[in-house]
Design a protein around this motif. Sequence first.
Motif, short mmCIF file in Angstrom:
data_model
loop_
_atom_site.label_atom_id
_atom_site.label_comp_id
_atom_site.label_asym_id
_atom_site.label_seq_id
_atom_site.Cartn_x
_atom_site.Cartn_y
_atom_site.Cartn_z
N LEU A 143 -2.73 2.07 9.55
CA LEU A 143 -3.36 2.02 10.88
C LEU A 143 -3.77 0.60 11.26
CD1 LEU A 143 -6.83 1.89 10.77
CD2 LEU A 143 -6.37 3.99 9.54
N TYR A 144 -3.87 -0.31 10.27
CA TYR A 144 -4.23 -1.70 10.54
C TYR A 144 -3.01 -2.57 10.87
CZ TYR A 144 -8.79 -0.56 8.53
OH TYR A 144 -10.01 0.00 8.27
N LEU A 145 -1.81 -2.05 10.59
CA LEU A 145 -0.60 -2.86 10.65
C LEU A 145 0.18 -2.66 11.93
CD1 LEU A 145 0.67 -2.24 6.99
CD2 LEU A 145 -0.71 -4.16 7.82
N THR A 146 1.01 -3.65 12.25
CA THR A 146 1.91 -3.52 13.39
C THR A 146 3.01 -2.51 13.05
OG1 THR A 146 3.39 -5.27 12.62
CG2 THR A 146 1.52 -5.93 14.02
N GLU A 147 3.75 -2.08 14.06
CA GLU A 147 4.83 -1.13 13.85
C GLU A 147 5.89 -1.71 12.91
OE1 GLU A 147 8.27 1.17 16.51
OE2 GLU A 147 6.48 0.35 17.49
N GLU A 148 6.21 -2.99 13.08
CA GLU A 148 7.22 -3.63 12.23
C GLU A 148 6.74 -3.72 10.79
OE1 GLU A 148 6.00 -4.83 15.04
OE2 GLU A 148 7.71 -4.78 16.43
N ALA A 149 5.48 -4.06 10.60
CA ALA A 149 4.94 -4.16 9.24
C ALA A 149 4.89 -2.79 8.57
CB ALA A 149 3.55 -4.78 9.27
N ASN A 150 4.57 -1.75 9.34
CA ASN A 150 4.56 -0.40 8.77
C ASN A 150 5.95 0.02 8.33
OD1 ASN A 150 1.92 0.68 8.68
ND2 ASN A 150 1.89 0.89 10.91
N HIS A 151 6.95 -0.31 9.12
CA HIS A 151 8.32 0.02 8.75
C HIS A 151 8.69 -0.65 7.43
CE1 HIS A 151 12.62 0.69 8.96
NE2 HIS A 151 12.85 -0.61 9.05
N TYR A 152 8.35 -1.92 7.32
CA TYR A 152 8.66 -2.66 6.09
C TYR A 152 7.89 -2.09 4.90
CZ TYR A 152 9.08 -6.67 2.93
OH TYR A 152 9.32 -7.48 1.84
N LEU A 153 6.62 -1.77 5.11
CA LEU A 153 5.81 -1.20 4.03
C LEU A 153 6.38 0.13 3.56
CD1 LEU A 153 3.33 -1.07 2.20
CD2 LEU A 153 2.04 -0.12 4.13
N LEU A 154 6.76 0.98 4.49
CA LEU A 154 7.29 2.29 4.11
C LEU A 154 8.61 2.17 3.36
CD1 LEU A 154 6.34 4.28 7.32
CD2 LEU A 154 5.58 4.81 4.99
N LEU A 155 9.44 1.22 3.73
CA LEU A 155 10.66 0.98 2.97
C LEU A 155 10.33 0.58 1.53
CD1 LEU A 155 12.84 -1.00 5.54
CD2 LEU A 155 13.25 1.33 4.72
N ARG A 156 9.33 -0.27 1.39
CA ARG A 156 8.94 -0.73 0.06
C ARG A 156 8.31 0.40 -0.77
NH1 ARG A 156 8.11 -6.17 -1.00
NH2 ARG A 156 5.97 -5.94 -1.76
N LEU A 157 7.46 1.20 -0.14
CA LEU A 157 6.85 2.31 -0.85
C LEU A 157 7.89 3.33 -1.29
CD1 LEU A 157 3.66 2.93 1.33
CD2 LEU A 157 3.75 1.86 -0.93
N SER A 158 8.83 3.63 -0.39
CA SER A 158 9.88 4.59 -0.74
C SER A 158 10.71 4.11 -1.92
CB SER A 158 10.77 4.83 0.48
OG SER A 158 11.82 5.73 0.16
N SER A 159 11.03 2.81 -1.91
CA SER A 159 11.84 2.27 -3.01
C SER A 159 11.08 2.27 -4.33
CB SER A 159 12.30 0.85 -2.68
OG SER A 159 11.20 -0.05 -2.67
#
Length: 259
Positions: free
Chosen positions: A205-221
């Motif tokens: 909720l603190y992050l931009t949409e782009e940062a959330n996308h990147y974070l979710l890719l990293r978490l999934s991996s």
Amino acid sequence: MTDLEYVDFAQQFTLQTGIDLGNYKQEQIRKRLTLLYHKGSFHSIGNSDSLLFNSGFVQEITGQMTAHITEFYRNPEMWEYLQHSALPGLLRERASLNCWSAGCSTGEEAYTLAMILEEMGLETYSIVASDLNDCHLTKAKQGLYREKALGSLPSGLRLKYLRKFGTHYSVHRDMKKAVNFERQNLLHGPFESGFDLILCRNVMLYLTEEANHYLLLRLSSAMCPGGILVVGSRDSIPEPDRYELIKLNSFFFQKRERV
């Protein structure tokens, strides 16, 4: 703070800390800067040079950027589902669990998870808990909390795993041994992998949409196939398929099994 002053501040902050404020919602950072200004943490909101060389300022703004409103057993319905549905499902396929509390703040979440796993009788598990804020991690390692931090923790868990220590409650030493706290920026640097369970609550909720996308890719991996990702009540994953995730309910997502 004008737009140009904010850009200058953000650039200098990144140079000094390695934390890219471009990943965070600018409106929220500006609000937190204003709060710190009125609190008296600094005197010139337009002079980033004086801000960044104030020894306590960087730590304060980093603390404002990261999730710090937390308590034991926060969102009881989430913990109940974890204990009675998600974890038993994982343990049907696994003899042990590799867990990560990402953005752990002052440690209440990680210790609650350790209590739950102990109550389930799990003999082999590991819990890594990480945060960007050094002050939060220091408090987490101490494991000493005021009563208000106990939140909705069931009385049985409170009596078994916490001891009254003056005006505070101390986490049992076995729980401290069960959790490995470390500093980590979720958007930079390498991740460990092979996690069966990741709790990353009230971070997105603190992050931009782009940062959330990147974070979710990293978490999934970082997750094992079939692993579980737990998010916060104010977090959202609009297109879980993009991250090989299946939505189980408002809090829980499961990584697709390999075919």
